[in-house]
Write a protein that holds these residues in place. Sequence first.
Motif, short mmCIF file in Angstrom:
data_model
loop_
_atom_site.label_atom_id
_atom_site.label_comp_id
_atom_site.label_asym_id
_atom_site.label_seq_id
_atom_site.Cartn_x
_atom_site.Cartn_y
_atom_site.Cartn_z
N ILE A 180 0.84 -1.20 0.00
CA ILE A 180 0.00 0.00 0.00
C ILE A 180 0.87 1.26 0.00
CG2 ILE A 180 -1.62 1.35 1.40
CD1 ILE A 180 -2.92 -1.29 2.21
N SER A 181 1.91 1.25 0.82
CA SER A 181 2.80 2.43 0.89
C SER A 181 3.49 2.69 -0.45
CB SER A 181 3.86 2.21 1.97
OG SER A 181 3.27 2.12 3.25
N TRP A 182 3.89 1.62 -1.13
CA TRP A 182 4.63 1.78 -2.38
C TRP A 182 3.74 2.17 -3.56
CZ3 TRP A 182 7.25 -3.59 -1.45
CH2 TRP A 182 8.22 -3.45 -0.45
N HIS A 183 2.46 1.80 -3.49
CA HIS A 183 1.58 1.99 -4.65
C HIS A 183 0.41 2.93 -4.37
CE1 HIS A 183 3.51 -1.28 -6.96
NE2 HIS A 183 3.66 -1.86 -5.77
N ILE A 184 0.46 3.68 -3.28
CA ILE A 184 -0.67 4.50 -2.88
C ILE A 184 -1.00 5.59 -3.90
CG2 ILE A 184 0.64 6.18 -1.54
CD1 ILE A 184 -2.76 4.59 -0.61
N GLN A 185 -0.03 6.03 -4.65
CA GLN A 185 -0.27 7.08 -5.63
C GLN A 185 -0.53 6.53 -7.03
OE1 GLN A 185 3.28 9.58 -4.50
NE2 GLN A 185 1.73 11.18 -4.39
N GLU A 186 -0.99 5.28 -7.08
CA GLU A 186 -1.30 4.66 -8.36
C GLU A 186 -2.78 4.31 -8.46
OE1 GLU A 186 1.22 1.31 -8.91
OE2 GLU A 186 3.07 2.43 -8.54
N ASN A 187 -3.63 5.14 -7.85
CA ASN A 187 -5.07 4.88 -7.87
C ASN A 187 -5.35 3.47 -7.35
OD1 ASN A 187 -7.80 5.18 -8.26
ND2 ASN A 187 -7.74 4.88 -10.47
N TYR A 244 -7.11 13.28 -7.89
CA TYR A 244 -7.07 12.30 -8.97
C TYR A 244 -5.91 11.31 -8.78
CZ TYR A 244 -10.38 15.37 -11.37
OH TYR A 244 -11.47 16.13 -11.70
N SER A 245 -4.77 11.81 -8.29
CA SER A 245 -3.60 10.94 -8.12
C SER A 245 -3.84 9.89 -7.05
CB SER A 245 -2.37 11.78 -7.76
OG SER A 245 -2.48 12.31 -6.45
N LEU A 246 -4.77 10.17 -6.16
CA LEU A 246 -5.06 9.22 -5.07
C LEU A 246 -6.31 8.38 -5.35
CD1 LEU A 246 -4.23 11.47 -1.99
CD2 LEU A 246 -2.90 9.55 -2.87
N GLY A 247 -6.84 8.48 -6.57
CA GLY A 247 -7.93 7.61 -6.96
C GLY A 247 -9.32 8.14 -6.71
N PHE A 248 -9.44 9.42 -6.37
CA PHE A 248 -10.77 10.01 -6.17
C PHE A 248 -11.31 10.50 -7.51
CE2 PHE A 248 -8.90 10.19 -1.99
CZ PHE A 248 -9.95 9.87 -1.15
N SER A 249 -12.63 10.35 -7.70
CA SER A 249 -13.24 10.71 -8.98
C SER A 249 -13.27 12.21 -9.21
CB SER A 249 -14.66 10.13 -9.07
OG SER A 249 -15.45 10.62 -7.99
N ASP A 250 -13.31 12.98 -8.12
CA ASP A 250 -13.30 14.44 -8.25
C ASP A 250 -12.83 15.06 -6.94
OD1 ASP A 250 -15.64 14.73 -6.45
OD2 ASP A 250 -16.78 13.92 -8.14
N ALA A 251 -12.58 16.36 -6.99
CA ALA A 251 -12.06 17.08 -5.83
C ALA A 251 -13.06 17.14 -4.69
CB ALA A 251 -11.64 18.50 -6.24
N HIS A 252 -14.36 17.12 -5.04
CA HIS A 252 -15.40 17.20 -4.01
C HIS A 252 -15.36 15.97 -3.09
CE1 HIS A 252 -19.19 18.21 -2.10
NE2 HIS A 252 -19.65 17.00 -2.41
N ASN A 253 -15.31 14.78 -3.71
CA ASN A 253 -15.24 13.56 -2.91
C ASN A 253 -13.96 13.50 -2.08
OD1 ASN A 253 -17.69 12.50 -3.80
ND2 ASN A 253 -16.76 11.48 -5.56
N PHE A 254 -12.88 13.96 -2.67
CA PHE A 254 -11.62 14.01 -1.93
C PHE A 254 -11.71 14.94 -0.74
CE2 PHE A 254 -7.63 16.50 -1.48
CZ PHE A 254 -6.86 15.54 -0.84
#
Length: 281
Positions: A180-187, A244-254
Amino acid sequence: MILCFDAALEFNYHWCGKFTSPNNDWIHITRSRDDYELMVVTDGTLYIADHAREYAVQKGEYLLMGPTPFQHGTRSGGCNFYWLHFGYHNEQQDHDTLTEADEYKPGHLLIPVTGTLSSLERIIILMKQLQDSDRRYKDATLNRYLCSALLSEIGAQSRHNANRDKQLKEQLYSDILDYISWHIQENLRIPDIAAHFGYNEKYLTTFFKKYAGITLKQHLLQTKMEVAKSSLSETTQPISQIAYSLGFSDAHNFSNAFHKITGLSPSEYRASYNKHNVFQK
Protein backbone atom coordinates in the motif's frame (compact mmCIF):
# COMPACT_ATOMS: atom_id res chain seq x y z
CA MET A 1 -11.06 -26.37 20.90
CA ILE A 2 -7.92 -27.43 22.77
CA LEU A 3 -7.63 -30.14 25.41
CA CYS A 4 -5.35 -29.14 28.28
CA PHE A 5 -3.63 -31.82 30.36
CA ASP A 6 -1.62 -31.19 33.53
CA ALA A 7 1.87 -32.54 32.85
CA ALA A 8 2.20 -33.56 36.51
CA LEU A 9 -0.63 -36.07 36.08
CA GLU A 10 -0.18 -39.36 34.25
CA PHE A 11 -1.70 -40.80 31.11
CA ASN A 12 -2.85 -44.40 31.35
CA TYR A 13 -2.27 -46.52 28.25
CA HIS A 14 -5.18 -48.82 27.36
CA TRP A 15 -4.53 -50.25 23.88
CA CYS A 16 -3.67 -49.23 20.34
CA GLY A 17 -3.67 -50.56 16.79
CA LYS A 18 -4.11 -49.84 13.13
CA PHE A 19 -7.41 -50.08 11.28
CA THR A 20 -7.89 -50.63 7.54
CA SER A 21 -11.44 -50.40 6.23
CA PRO A 22 -12.52 -53.48 4.23
CA ASN A 23 -14.13 -51.37 1.48
CA ASN A 24 -15.59 -47.95 0.68
CA ASP A 25 -18.93 -48.91 2.26
CA TRP A 26 -17.42 -49.12 5.75
CA ILE A 27 -18.81 -46.78 8.42
CA HIS A 28 -17.61 -46.37 12.01
CA ILE A 29 -19.66 -48.21 14.65
CA THR A 30 -21.92 -46.44 17.14
CA ARG A 31 -20.88 -46.75 20.79
CA SER A 32 -20.30 -44.91 24.04
CA ARG A 33 -16.74 -44.44 25.28
CA ASP A 34 -15.41 -43.50 28.71
CA ASP A 35 -11.76 -42.95 27.74
CA TYR A 36 -9.84 -40.85 25.18
CA GLU A 37 -9.19 -41.96 21.62
CA LEU A 38 -6.53 -40.59 19.29
CA MET A 39 -7.05 -41.36 15.59
CA VAL A 40 -4.34 -40.60 13.03
CA VAL A 41 -5.50 -41.03 9.42
CA THR A 42 -2.93 -42.34 6.94
CA ASP A 43 -5.22 -42.79 3.94
CA GLY A 44 -8.73 -41.77 2.87
CA THR A 45 -11.14 -39.83 5.08
CA LEU A 46 -12.60 -40.85 8.43
CA TYR A 47 -16.17 -39.58 8.91
CA ILE A 48 -16.95 -39.64 12.61
CA ALA A 49 -18.84 -37.69 15.28
CA ASP A 50 -19.31 -37.48 19.02
CA HIS A 51 -22.24 -36.06 20.99
CA ALA A 52 -21.13 -32.49 20.13
CA ARG A 53 -20.01 -32.30 16.50
CA GLU A 54 -19.04 -34.09 13.29
CA TYR A 55 -15.53 -34.51 11.87
CA ALA A 56 -14.06 -35.41 8.49
CA VAL A 57 -10.46 -36.39 9.24
CA GLN A 58 -8.27 -36.66 6.14
CA LYS A 59 -4.88 -38.18 5.44
CA GLY A 60 -2.18 -36.48 7.51
CA GLU A 61 -4.69 -35.24 10.08
CA TYR A 62 -5.58 -36.47 13.55
CA LEU A 63 -8.56 -36.38 15.89
CA LEU A 64 -8.36 -36.53 19.68
CA MET A 65 -11.82 -37.41 20.97
CA GLY A 66 -12.58 -37.21 24.67
CA PRO A 67 -14.97 -39.49 26.56
CA THR A 68 -18.39 -39.36 24.91
CA PRO A 69 -21.74 -41.14 25.31
CA PHE A 70 -22.27 -41.13 21.54
CA GLN A 71 -19.42 -41.88 19.16
CA HIS A 72 -20.62 -42.82 15.68
CA GLY A 73 -19.82 -42.74 11.98
CA THR A 74 -21.57 -40.11 9.90
CA ARG A 75 -21.10 -41.59 6.43
CA SER A 76 -19.37 -44.44 4.69
CA GLY A 77 -15.91 -44.25 3.15
CA GLY A 78 -12.65 -46.14 2.90
CA CYS A 79 -9.79 -45.11 5.17
CA ASN A 80 -6.80 -46.32 7.17
CA PHE A 81 -5.91 -44.95 10.60
CA TYR A 82 -3.88 -45.66 13.71
CA TRP A 83 -5.82 -45.52 16.96
CA LEU A 84 -4.86 -45.17 20.59
CA HIS A 85 -7.14 -45.46 23.62
CA PHE A 86 -5.88 -43.99 26.88
CA GLY A 87 -7.01 -42.60 30.21
CA TYR A 88 -5.86 -39.63 32.24
CA HIS A 89 -5.45 -38.75 35.90
CA ASN A 90 -6.27 -42.21 37.27
CA GLU A 91 -9.21 -42.45 34.86
CA GLN A 92 -10.88 -39.33 36.25
CA GLN A 93 -10.58 -37.85 32.73
CA ASP A 94 -10.85 -34.27 34.06
CA HIS A 95 -8.93 -32.28 31.44
CA ASP A 96 -9.42 -28.55 30.95
CA THR A 97 -10.77 -27.10 27.73
CA LEU A 98 -9.23 -24.01 26.14
CA THR A 99 -9.87 -21.96 23.04
CA GLU A 100 -7.30 -20.88 20.43
CA ALA A 101 -7.31 -17.40 21.98
CA ASP A 102 -5.95 -18.75 25.28
CA GLU A 103 -2.26 -18.40 25.94
CA TYR A 104 0.13 -21.30 26.40
CA LYS A 105 0.00 -22.71 29.95
CA PRO A 106 3.40 -23.69 31.40
CA GLY A 107 3.45 -27.17 32.86
CA HIS A 108 0.57 -28.33 30.70
CA LEU A 109 0.25 -30.33 27.50
CA LEU A 110 -2.08 -28.59 25.05
CA ILE A 111 -3.50 -30.59 22.15
CA PRO A 112 -6.10 -29.19 19.73
CA VAL A 113 -8.97 -31.63 19.22
CA THR A 114 -8.10 -31.94 15.54
CA GLY A 115 -5.38 -30.67 13.24
CA THR A 116 -2.90 -31.32 10.46
CA LEU A 117 0.36 -33.04 11.36
CA SER A 118 3.57 -31.38 10.16
CA SER A 119 5.33 -34.78 10.27
CA LEU A 120 3.00 -37.76 9.88
CA GLU A 121 6.04 -40.04 9.64
CA ARG A 122 7.16 -39.22 13.21
CA ILE A 123 3.71 -40.10 14.55
CA ILE A 124 3.62 -43.39 12.63
CA ILE A 125 7.03 -44.36 14.05
CA LEU A 126 5.84 -43.67 17.61
CA MET A 127 2.60 -45.55 17.00
CA LYS A 128 4.49 -48.61 15.69
CA GLN A 129 6.92 -48.42 18.60
CA LEU A 130 4.04 -48.37 21.08
CA GLN A 131 2.36 -51.32 19.33
CA ASP A 132 5.58 -53.32 19.35
CA SER A 133 6.28 -52.52 22.99
CA ASP A 134 2.81 -53.60 24.03
CA ARG A 135 3.10 -56.92 22.19
CA ARG A 136 6.72 -57.60 23.16
CA TYR A 137 6.99 -56.53 26.80
CA LYS A 138 3.51 -55.88 28.22
CA ASP A 139 5.23 -53.35 30.49
CA ALA A 140 2.69 -50.88 31.86
CA THR A 141 5.30 -48.28 32.80
CA LEU A 142 7.00 -48.36 29.39
CA ASN A 143 3.65 -48.22 27.60
CA ARG A 144 2.62 -45.24 29.73
CA TYR A 145 5.80 -43.34 28.87
CA LEU A 146 5.50 -44.15 25.17
CA CYS A 147 1.87 -43.02 25.23
CA SER A 148 2.95 -39.75 26.86
CA ALA A 149 5.72 -39.31 24.27
CA LEU A 150 3.25 -39.80 21.42
CA LEU A 151 0.77 -37.28 22.81
CA SER A 152 3.60 -34.82 23.53
CA GLU A 153 4.73 -35.13 19.90
CA ILE A 154 1.19 -34.29 18.74
CA GLY A 155 1.21 -31.23 21.02
CA ALA A 156 4.66 -30.14 19.82
CA GLN A 157 3.67 -30.42 16.16
CA SER A 158 0.50 -28.42 16.87
CA ARG A 159 2.54 -25.63 18.50
CA HIS A 160 4.98 -25.68 15.59
CA ASN A 161 2.13 -25.34 13.10
CA ALA A 162 0.56 -22.53 15.13
CA ASN A 163 3.85 -20.62 15.29
CA ARG A 164 4.41 -21.11 11.57
CA ASP A 165 0.88 -19.89 10.79
CA LYS A 166 1.44 -16.86 13.01
CA GLN A 167 4.68 -16.02 11.21
CA LEU A 168 3.00 -16.35 7.81
CA LYS A 169 0.15 -14.07 8.91
CA GLU A 170 2.58 -11.50 10.30
CA GLN A 171 4.50 -11.57 7.01
CA LEU A 172 1.32 -11.17 4.95
CA TYR A 173 0.18 -8.23 7.09
CA SER A 174 3.59 -6.55 6.76
CA ASP A 175 3.62 -7.16 3.00
CA ILE A 176 0.17 -5.60 2.62
CA LEU A 177 1.28 -2.46 4.48
CA ASP A 178 4.40 -2.19 2.33
CA TYR A 179 2.49 -2.72 -0.91
CA ILE A 180 0.00 0.00 0.00
CA SER A 181 2.80 2.43 0.89
CA TRP A 182 4.63 1.78 -2.38
CA HIS A 183 1.58 1.99 -4.65
CA ILE A 184 -0.67 4.50 -2.88
CA GLN A 185 -0.27 7.08 -5.63
CA GLU A 186 -1.30 4.66 -8.36
CA ASN A 187 -5.07 4.88 -7.87
CA LEU A 188 -4.81 1.77 -5.66
CA ARG A 189 -8.02 -0.15 -4.92
CA ILE A 190 -8.80 -3.10 -2.64
CA PRO A 191 -9.38 -5.50 -5.59
CA ASP A 192 -5.89 -4.56 -6.83
CA ILE A 193 -4.37 -5.52 -3.47
CA ALA A 194 -6.26 -8.82 -3.33
CA ALA A 195 -5.24 -9.69 -6.89
CA HIS A 196 -1.59 -8.89 -6.20
CA PHE A 197 -1.44 -11.28 -3.24
CA GLY A 198 -3.58 -13.94 -4.92
CA TYR A 199 -6.37 -13.94 -2.34
CA ASN A 200 -10.11 -13.58 -2.53
CA GLU A 201 -11.08 -9.97 -1.77
CA LYS A 202 -13.43 -11.02 1.05
CA TYR A 203 -10.78 -13.20 2.68
CA LEU A 204 -8.13 -10.48 2.54
CA THR A 205 -10.41 -7.80 4.00
CA THR A 206 -11.52 -10.13 6.80
CA PHE A 207 -7.91 -11.08 7.55
CA PHE A 208 -6.79 -7.44 7.66
CA LYS A 209 -9.65 -6.37 9.95
CA LYS A 210 -8.90 -9.20 12.37
CA TYR A 211 -5.18 -8.44 12.39
CA ALA A 212 -5.16 -4.62 12.32
CA GLY A 213 -8.36 -3.78 14.16
CA ILE A 214 -9.55 -1.55 11.31
CA THR A 215 -10.83 -2.42 7.85
CA LEU A 216 -8.56 -2.48 4.83
CA LYS A 217 -10.71 0.28 3.35
CA GLN A 218 -10.13 2.47 6.41
CA HIS A 219 -6.38 1.86 6.33
CA LEU A 220 -6.24 2.61 2.61
CA LEU A 221 -8.13 5.87 3.17
CA GLN A 222 -5.93 6.88 6.12
CA THR A 223 -2.79 6.20 4.09
CA LYS A 224 -4.14 8.26 1.18
CA MET A 225 -4.84 11.15 3.55
CA GLU A 226 -1.28 11.02 4.90
CA VAL A 227 0.02 11.31 1.33
CA ALA A 228 -2.49 14.10 0.68
CA LYS A 229 -1.30 16.04 3.72
CA SER A 230 2.27 15.74 2.52
CA SER A 231 1.30 16.95 -0.97
CA LEU A 232 -0.74 19.85 0.41
CA SER A 233 2.02 21.02 2.73
CA GLU A 234 5.07 20.46 0.54
CA THR A 235 3.87 21.17 -3.01
CA THR A 236 1.72 23.65 -4.88
CA GLN A 237 -0.19 20.95 -6.76
CA PRO A 238 -3.85 21.83 -7.37
CA ILE A 239 -6.20 20.02 -5.01
CA SER A 240 -7.97 18.41 -7.97
CA GLN A 241 -4.67 16.91 -9.17
CA ILE A 242 -3.91 15.52 -5.70
CA ALA A 243 -7.41 14.04 -5.60
CA TYR A 244 -7.07 12.30 -8.97
CA SER A 245 -3.60 10.94 -8.12
CA LEU A 246 -5.06 9.22 -5.07
CA GLY A 247 -7.93 7.61 -6.96
CA PHE A 248 -10.77 10.01 -6.17
CA SER A 249 -13.24 10.71 -8.98
CA ASP A 250 -13.30 14.44 -8.25
CA ALA A 251 -12.06 17.08 -5.83
CA HIS A 252 -15.40 17.20 -4.01
CA ASN A 253 -15.24 13.56 -2.91
CA PHE A 254 -11.62 14.01 -1.93
CA SER A 255 -12.42 17.11 0.13
CA ASN A 256 -15.21 15.27 1.99
CA ALA A 257 -12.93 12.34 2.79
CA PHE A 258 -10.09 14.64 3.85
CA HIS A 259 -12.38 16.63 6.15
CA LYS A 260 -13.70 13.42 7.70
CA ILE A 261 -10.18 12.32 8.62
CA THR A 262 -8.55 15.64 9.59
CA GLY A 263 -11.45 17.92 10.50
CA LEU A 264 -10.24 20.44 7.90
CA SER A 265 -10.82 20.95 4.20
CA PRO A 266 -7.74 20.53 1.95
CA SER A 267 -7.63 24.31 1.44
CA GLU A 268 -7.86 24.98 5.18
CA TYR A 269 -5.12 22.44 5.87
CA ARG A 270 -2.79 23.98 3.27
CA ALA A 271 -3.46 27.50 4.54
CA SER A 272 -2.95 26.41 8.14
CA TYR A 273 0.36 24.75 7.30
CA ASN A 274 1.62 27.78 5.36
CA LYS A 275 0.59 30.09 8.18
CA HIS A 276 2.46 27.88 10.66
CA ASN A 277 5.61 28.12 8.52
CA VAL A 278 5.37 31.92 8.46
CA PHE A 279 5.18 32.09 12.25
CA GLN A 280 8.09 29.66 12.53
CA LYS A 281 10.25 31.91 10.34
